[in-house]
Design a protein around this motif. Structure first.
Motif: not given
Length: 151
Positions: A87-94, A99-104, A122-130, A141-143
């Motif tokens: 509640x007191x945060x200036x910015x929020x990153x989920x 797509x799970x973050x998008x749902x959040x 947030x920085x949840x996407x990085x090319x070549x990761x997972x 996530x789309x479902x």
């Protein structure tokens, strides 16, 4: 805010390690106070996902503030239980897989539009990761996003 993933043991599994790393790299370089809100109860094991993530954050050298939601069992509960912590945060990153973050983020808009206005990517996407996990996570996530009832 890092959304946990089912963890059977007391050490972070591959998915939780990825999500925590994405959370750590999501901090703006000029950020003053750095705070992690780690979410997830003991859905698949004896230790909550939040506690597993916290231990991994410390092992990765994080020295900022860590707040835990150790009770939630669903993404909806993750967001609901994290609201008092952000509640007191200036910015929020989920942070999670993208797509799970998008749902959040969609859940936060439904629960607290005033807090959702502070959302930043947030920085949840990085090319070549997972690489092997992303296609499966994208389908799930789309479902899940398609199943969200309209506002």
């Amino acid at each position: 805010m890092v959304l946990g993933y089912r963890n059977r043991g007391s050490r972070a599994n591959h998915v939780n390690r990825y999500r925590l790393r994405a959370g750590l790299r999501s901090f703006h370089p000029d950020a003053g106070e750095r705070m992690l809100v780690l979410c997830g109860g003991g859905v698949a094991g004896p230790v909550s996902e939040a506690e597993v993530l916290s231990e991994y954050a410390h092992r990765r050298g994080f020295t900022g503030t860590i707040l835990l939601d150790t009770q939630s069992r669903t993404t909806w509960e993750n967001i609901q239980n994290a609201v008092p912590l952000i509640e007191r945060a200036e910015s929020v990153k989920i942070v999670s897989n993208s797509l799970h973050a998008e749902k959040g983020r969609a859940y936060l808009w439904r629960l607290r539009p005033d807090l959702a206005e502070r959302l930043r990517r947030g920085a949840d996407h990085r090319f070549g990761e997972i690489v092997l996990l992303k296609p499966v996570a994208a389908l799930v996530g789309l479902r899940d996003l398609a199943r969200l009832p309209p506002q």
